[in-house]
Structures are given as structure tokens and as C-alpha cells.
Design an enzyme around this catalytic site. Structure first.
Site: not given
Ligand SMILES: [Zn+2]
Length: 284
Positions: A48, A51, A189, A250
Site C-alpha cells: 500500500h 505504508e 502493512h 501491521e
């Protein structure tokens, strides 16, 4: 990032570098390979646009792991000389270079792709929102794992594309994974300090146990996703397709884009996750 990669491969001949494909905008998607083991682990990041801290983390991890291999026997308590001979780590720090470029630099209206993107998406200001690739497809909704339309047109995020694996960035990863037959995959992420290990009730044999170990080492929470986050992602596809251990990590907390100044803060906890994954992949 490319300069860092060049510096690393110039200085350390134990790091191999190659490209796994090209983005829509014809940017290389580089991979770094290190280790001599038969077991294979893929660490990947920056699916992404916002990110990019995940890419910075992965480059720093390769750098520190290599330096520690030259100078020490242990890294965060792991026997790294043994790890080096028992596992080969492949690192794709930036799966979506076009998205990162747009998130960082905004749009260049002299570029025909960017003009097309503006007409499709209908907004003009792309930095601070852009997660997708340069065709407005969210790479982490473009994998063939219960692929479905979440959003029905090109968008800063969550548009899964016209069909699964429609995007060159997605295909770069799937073709690479099919070819190398990885034993384990981690997709980094941001943000949330969470570890996901499941796809639609499916997991690899040791996924829960390994997720718990990674959580213990890092202080991150073990999670099962709900809603749209659970479909079409890379680790979803990896679990579905191969039945092996795939994880989404994450990193950090805060609002995306997490600033580069946060790298030191998130480094240790994620280095421990990566080392734990290497250890479990090699010996579990
Ligand atoms: Zn993401």
C-alpha cells in the site's frame, strides 16, 4: 530505497539482488536474497502506497542481519550463523513502488497515466490518501482469495481490479511464489501492532502457534480479521493456495503514512517478528 539496496549489495556479497517484475509504471520490484538453507521464507512490504515505512523496516532488517552475521553470533537471542545456513530469506521490500511514489510525491499531471488516474478517480489530491497502484487498484485486494469487488471503480484504496491478479504487481508476487514454493510468507502493512494468521477459517498447520510466538516476542496482538480486510490479500491467497503459514503484520500505531522518524521505534519489535518467523520456518 534503490540506493540503499545498491549500497548493501555492493558492500556484502552474501546478499543477492534481482527483480521479480515491473510495476504498471515500469519500475522494478526488487528482491534481496540471503541465506543458504533449503527452507524458504518470503518477507514482503509496501503493498500500500502510504505504508512505505514497511519497506524502510525491511531494508534495515536485511542490513542489520547481514552486519550481525559478520560480527556476532546472536541477534536478539537467535543463533544467526545457524539460521543463515538453515534458511534462505527473500525480501521484497516494496511490492507497489508506483503507489508509494504517488503517496509521497503526489501526481505529475504531465504524466499520461496520472492524468488518466485523475479522470478515473475524480479527485486531484492523492498524497495522504493513496494506497493503490497507478491504475487505482488496491494490490492487497487483487489476489485470488475470495476476490470480489469491494469498491467498483479505481479508487485510492479497496478497488480489487477487474479480475484477480489483473495487476502486474500482484502477478510479480504470485509468479514468484509459485516458482520458489516458499515455506512461509509474511506481508508487512501499517498500522495497528497486530498479527493476522487466518484466511476464512483456513490456516497453515502451525500458524496459530507461530503467531502467538511472534506476538510474545513483539508485544503485538494476534488477530482474526473481519469484513473486507479478510479478502483478496496476499497472505489470504498464500494460505488458500498452498495451505502453508502466511501472516500479515501491521507495524506501528498512528495514522498512515507513519513517518520515517518512527523507524527506530518499530524496528526492534518487527526484527524480532522476522527472526521468529525465520526460526520457526527453519525448525518447526
Ligand atoms: Zn496495507
Amino acid at each position: 530505497m534503490l540506493k540503499d539496496i545498491e549500497m548493501l549489495t555492493d558492500n556484502y556479497n552474501i546478499i543477492e539482488r534481482f527483480s521479480i517484475g515491473k510495476s504498471v509504471m515500469q519500475k522494478d520490484i526488487p528482491c534481496l536474497k540471503i541465506g543458504k538453507g533449503k527452507k524458504k521464507l518470503l518477507l514482503s512490504g509496501a503493498y500500500h502506497g502510504l505504508e512505505y515505512l514497511t519497506a524502510a523496516f525491511l531494508i534495515k532488517f536485511v542490513s542489520n542481519y547481514t552486519v550481525k552475521l559478520m560480527t556476532e553470533t546472536e541477534y536478539f537471542g537467535y543463533d544467526i550463523k545457524r539460521l543463515y545456513s538453515d534458511i534462505t530469506v527473500y525480501v521484497v521490500p516494496m511490492v507497489n513502488p508506483d503507489g508509494v511514489d504517488i503517496a509521497l510525491n503526489g501526481l505529475d499531471i504531465t504524466n499520461e497515466y496520472h492524468r488518466h488516474l485523475i479522470s478515473m478517480v475524480g479527485i486531484h489530491s492523492f498524497n495522504h490518501v493513496w494506497q493503490a497502484n497507478s491504475r487505482g487498484v488496491d494490490i492487497n485486494h487483487n489476489f485470488d482469495a475470495k476476490w470480489q469487488m469491494v469498491v467498483d471503480k479505481p479508487s485510492p484504496s479497496k478497488y480489487g481490479g477487474e479480475y484477480a491478479e489483473s495487476e502486474p504487481e500482484t502477478r510479480a508476487i504470485t509468479e514468484f511464489v509459485r516458482k520458489e514454493q516458499f515455506d512461509m510468507l509474511l506481508a508487512f502493512h501499517s498500522q495497528g501492532r497486530e498479527i493476522y494468521y487466518d484466511f476464512d477459517g483456513m490456516t497453515g498447520e502451525n500458524s496459530v502457534e507461530i503467531a502467538k510466538k511472534m506476538a510474545e516476542e513483539s508485544g503485538y496482538a494476534v488477530c482474526i480479521p473481519t469484513g473486507t480486510a479478510s479478502y483478496g490479500g496476499c497472505k489470504d491467497w498464500f494460505i488458500k493456495e498452498f495451505g502453508k503459514e502466511g501472516f500479515t503484520v501491521e507495524i506501528g500505531t498512528g495514522q498512515n503514512p507513519l513517518p520515517m522518524s518512527m523507524l527506530d521505534e518499530v524496528y526492534d519489535e518487527n526484527a524480532k517478528i522476522a527472526l521468529c518467523a525465520m526460526h520457526e520456518c527453519a525448525y518447526n
